[in-house]
Scaffold this active site. Structure first.
Site, short mmCIF file in Angstrom:
data_model
loop_
_atom_site.label_atom_id
_atom_site.label_comp_id
_atom_site.label_asym_id
_atom_site.label_seq_id
_atom_site.Cartn_x
_atom_site.Cartn_y
_atom_site.Cartn_z
N TRP A 322 0.94 -1.03 0.36
CA TRP A 322 -0.07 -0.54 0.01
C TRP A 322 0.91 1.01 -0.43
O TRP A 322 0.53 2.19 -0.54
CB TRP A 322 -1.03 -0.07 0.84
CG TRP A 322 -0.58 -0.23 2.28
CD1 TRP A 322 1.18 -0.75 2.34
CD2 TRP A 322 -0.34 0.48 3.66
NE1 TRP A 322 0.76 0.00 4.00
CE2 TRP A 322 0.15 0.89 4.59
CE3 TRP A 322 -1.74 1.58 3.35
CZ2 TRP A 322 0.08 1.28 6.02
CZ3 TRP A 322 -2.39 2.53 4.83
CH2 TRP A 322 -1.32 1.99 6.23
N ASP A 323 2.34 1.27 -0.14
CA ASP A 323 2.91 2.47 0.00
C ASP A 323 2.84 2.92 -0.51
O ASP A 323 2.99 4.01 -0.62
CB ASP A 323 4.63 1.93 0.31
CG ASP A 323 4.63 0.79 1.51
OD1 ASP A 323 4.29 0.81 1.68
OD2 ASP A 323 6.23 1.20 1.92
N GLU A 461 1.23 -3.36 12.57
CA GLU A 461 1.14 -4.87 12.93
C GLU A 461 1.97 -5.40 13.61
O GLU A 461 1.46 -6.62 13.72
CB GLU A 461 2.14 -5.11 11.30
CG GLU A 461 1.38 -4.64 9.60
CD GLU A 461 2.46 -4.99 8.76
OE1 GLU A 461 4.09 -5.20 9.14
OE2 GLU A 461 2.20 -4.99 7.60
N LYS A 573 2.64 -0.11 15.95
CA LYS A 573 3.31 0.52 14.91
C LYS A 573 3.54 1.63 14.77
O LYS A 573 4.49 2.72 13.89
CB LYS A 573 3.87 -1.04 14.58
CG LYS A 573 4.83 -0.84 13.24
CD LYS A 573 4.50 -2.19 12.38
CE LYS A 573 6.06 -2.11 11.97
NZ LYS A 573 6.29 -3.53 10.91
N GLN A 574 2.33 2.21 14.42
CA GLN A 574 2.58 3.26 13.14
C GLN A 574 0.83 4.00 13.18
O GLN A 574 0.59 2.84 13.50
CB GLN A 574 2.28 2.60 11.76
CG GLN A 574 1.90 2.28 11.22
CD GLN A 574 2.19 1.08 9.67
OE1 GLN A 574 3.34 0.12 10.06
NE2 GLN A 574 2.38 1.22 8.44
C1 BGC Z 1 4.65 -1.90 7.26
C2 BGC Z 1 3.75 -1.94 6.09
C3 BGC Z 1 4.71 -1.17 5.24
C4 BGC Z 1 5.42 -2.02 5.13
C5 BGC Z 1 6.36 -2.27 3.51
C6 BGC Z 1 6.27 -2.92 7.29
O1 BGC Z 1 6.66 -2.18 7.82
O2 BGC Z 1 3.86 -1.84 8.95
O3 BGC Z 1 2.65 -0.66 6.47
O4 BGC Z 1 3.62 -1.51 4.19
O5 BGC Z 1 6.67 -1.90 6.11
O6 BGC Z 1 6.80 -0.78 3.82
#
Ligand code: BGC
Length: 708
Positions: A322-323, A461, A573-574
């Site tokens: 999704w980045d 996550e 995490k984010q």
């Molecule tokens: C993040 C995801 C991201 C992926 C690739 C993961 O560590 O939690 O949101 O899409 O890294 O950058």
């Protein structure tokens, strides 16, 4: 004056490096331990091919990699990863029988420059070899933006204080022809030319094994040019012949290759440069971000997309997340709509993979791959081996389903920004419908009369298999509503196309109304009383851990606390709810935006590079400029200061897209409303002025702040 007249003498490299510090990154000297990081940061690319900035002669830690977007290989039993092509940059120089080797103690001078403006990698190196002889080397590399199939390396070699014999080994390391297990042939055709001090060609090598020997006199300079043409059987039926023909022409016109590349980049900057006066670090970080984003995009190929690290490294194996849709796409929508179109079309071409994944899990419609390659099949590795040898299941491939709503969001934002009707009619509507169908079948109506989505992973996550993740559900709700809106829009504006599409997709007459009902009844965890979204059911009851006590940490929170404990805690995490606040901003009241940011921001551990920029953006919009600046710096330093410790695996393209969004949508407060772009700026005090050009529905706009 034509571009040609501005070129320096033939024996010099075709152009000079940019000197303005706001446009360059300089790596002075040589620190072996930093090498992998430098290789990533100073990488060159053009969206078709990308190449890490490894030292030409190699060193103990060199990890060269040249990859072509969309060309993957899979070793038995593992998920596909970007194929590595031959190291075409390999060059080693021997003076009087002694190979020049860079090491911390023996060089006289060593400097690498990433020239953002001209998109060139420069190297200046003076090396003393046995017997005290000093050789000066200057090198230039580029991945042509004017002709994406071309890579170029030019090097001059000067014997500063000796006369003697020199030999250059310019053999590319690795096979120039590869056949992937998916049946793709990749060809590199290479031509190397050596020019002597009089300006005449000393030799042209057409063989893969390229050994050039000559005698040099004190003070003389030789120049070596190497051109590589890369073609695959995806591009043409005759990649070998095409590559050879292309490289023959290019080697005769090196100056043109350089100048056309530079001019293509100057045009790119015309369209995408942001200017900030008063904060040189922010200025450079934004240019660095735009450089890497533009280097990763290819408007000419809509069957590939941009991996998490672009083509600058092999972390995440080149997989697309999704980045691209949520973090990078807005940059392209507004500065490079042709590239944005290719990125959303990639999602159209991979619909079959998304339909197959939904069906495999027992659902209708399209569930996009959490990690995607060229086919759109799910390629998330099912497990990893942890540091202590334990096998850890990775659930994101099955459970991080918000990706389908993210893709739909990207489709809609692209359409809003460009007004590209052809895209909506031919491709976008189908994505919106198929993703809505997925959510309709995924959400289950339960005894409370509400629709629930259980067993998912949200953007955060750290918490797996959760029920009713607010982000997933609110985005699914948005997806369902927008698909219903699209159905109405279509039926009204393009009735014939709508009938054809409905027939092709077997759309039942009441289907759009059903989407609307599911959207209405979807549980989002929103509490009217407090204005808070609960990140998922049960989140508010988890253990409270004060992140302030870990302010000096050097490892991510999940490593410090362990998987079990972090799952039982509120540490995230984010941005998850904060992410939905950002994306669905217009749907929420100022009070709701604020209370959710204030609740979740102190609980975020920023274990992902995607995190700080979104916090900067939302904090800036809420008027908390100091906090926004703190996060903006953190986002800017992810690669530039390697503050997550993993830039070695490639630059963080989503972090860069996020940084750009934090500046444009955060500090400058740009809002793209239905009618026209509006803004409400809250610039950091040090930003004396801000200027950005952008395209909106085919028209150029300029945002200059402060106004008047
Ligand atoms: C993040 C995801 C991201 C992926 C690739 C993961 O560590 O939690 O949101 O899409 O890294 O950058």
């Amino acid at each position: 004056m034509t571009a040609r007249q501005t070129l320096p003498r033939l024996l010099d490299l075709p152009v000079a490096p940019t000197t303005d510090p706001a446009w360059i990154l300089v790596e002075e000297g040589f620190t072996l331990a930093r090498e992998h990081e430098v290789e990533s940061l100073f990488a060159i690319g053009n969206g078709y091919a990308g190449s890490r900035a490894s030292l030409a002669e190699g060193c103990a830690l060199s990890a060269p990699a040249t990859c072509v977007a969309g060309v993957f290989v899979s070793a038995a039993g593992s998920v596909p990863e970007l194929a590595r092509l031959a190291d075409w940059t390999h060059l080693s120089v021997t003076v009087e029988g002694h190979a020049l080797q860079l090491d911390q103690n023996s060089y006289v001078e060593h400097r690498r420059i990433l020239d953002l403006r001209q998109a060139m990698l420069w190297r200046g190196w003076r090396q003393r070899s046995a017997g005290g002889r000093i050789t000066r080397l200057r090198e230039l590399r580029l991945a042509s933006l004017a002709d994406r199939h071309l890579l170029l390396q030019s090097m001059t070699l000067t014997a500063e204080d000796y006369s003697g014999s020199v030999s250059i080994d310019a053999t590319p390391m690795g096979p120039l022809t590869q056949l992937t297990d998916a049946g793709i042939t990749v060809i590199m055709a290479v031509r190397t030319r050596l020019t002597g001090p009089e300006g005449g060609a000393v030799g042209t090598a057409a063989l893969p094994i390229e050994q050039l020997n000559f005698d040099i006199n004190r003070g003389e300079t030789y120049r070596l040019d190497r051109v590589v043409a890369v073609y695959t059987s995806r591009d043409t039926r005759e990649p070998l012949r095409t590559a050879r023909r292309r490289v023959e022409r290019a080697v005769e016109n090196i100056e043109d290759v350089v100048v056309q590349h530079r001019d293509a980049w100057l045009a790119r900057w015309e369209a995408s440069d942001l200017r900030i006066d008063g904060d040189p670090a922010a200025q450079r970080a934004l240019r660095f971000a735009a450089y890497h984003l533009s280097s990763a995009a290819n408007p000419d190929d809509d069957r590939v997309s941009i991996g998490a690290r672009g083509l600058s490294g092999t972390a995440y194996k080149g997989h697309v997340f999704w980045d691209t849709d949520i973090f990078m796409l807005p940059f392209f929508n507004l500065t490079y709509p042709e590239a944005a179109r290719a990125l959303v079309m990639y999602r159209y071409h991979t619909l079959a993979g998304a339909r197959a994944k939904a069906a495999r899990l027992g659902h209708s419609g399209a569930l996009y791959a959490w990690e995607s390659t060229d086919s759109g099949e799910e390629v998330t590795p099912p497990f990893v081996v942890g540091p202590d040898g334990e096998v850890v299941r990775i659930l994101t491939g099955e459970q991080e389903q918000h990706i389908s709503a993210d893709v739909a969001f990207a489709v809609w934002k692209y359409w809003e920004a460009t007004g590209d009707e052809r895209f909506l009619i031919d491709a976008g509507a189908e994505i919106l419908i198929e993703t809505a169908r997925f959510w309709e079948s995924r959400a289950k109506r339960e005894g409370d009369g509400r629709c629930h989505i259980r067993g998912v992973v949200g953007p955060d996550e750290y918490h797996e298999t959760v029920d009713d993740n607010a982000y997933t559900n609110a985005m699914a709700q948005w997806n369902l509503e927008v698909a219903e809106l699209t159905a109405r829009l279509f039926a009204e504006r393009w009735p014939a196309q709508w009938r054809a599409l409905s027939r092709r997709l077997g759309l039942a007459s009441g289907e759009p109304q059903r989407w609307q009902r599911v959207a209405r009844d979807l549980y989002t965890g929103f509490d009217e009383r407090t204005g808070l979204f609960e990140q998922f059911q049960g989140y508010f009851g988890l253990e409270e851990i004060d992140l302030a006590a870990y302010a000096q940490r050097t490892a991510p929170m999940d490593v410090l606390l362990g998987r079990e404990r972090i799952q039982r805690s509120k540490i995230i995490k984010q941005p998850d709810v904060v992410m939905l606040v950002f994306l669905l901003w217009e749907r929420l009241s100022p009070q709701v935006r604020r209370v959710n940011f204030e609740y979740y921001e102190p609980r975020c551990g920023h274990g992902s590079s995607l995190s700080p920029a979104i916090h900067a953006l939302v904090a800036a919009r809420l008027g908390n400029t100091a906090l926004a600046e703190h996060y903006f710096r953190q986002a800017a330093e992810i690669d530039l200061a390697d503050n997550m410790g993993n830039a070695a695996g490639g630059i963080h393209a989503a972090g860069m897209g996020g940084l750009w969004q934090a500046a444009v949508f955060g500090f400058a407060g740009l809002r793209l409303t239905e009618k026209a772009p509006e803004h409400c700026a809250k610039l950091p005090p040090s930003w004396h002025s801000f200027c950005a050009r952008f395209q909106w529905r085919g028209q150029w706009h300029e945002l200059t702040l402060p106004e008047g």
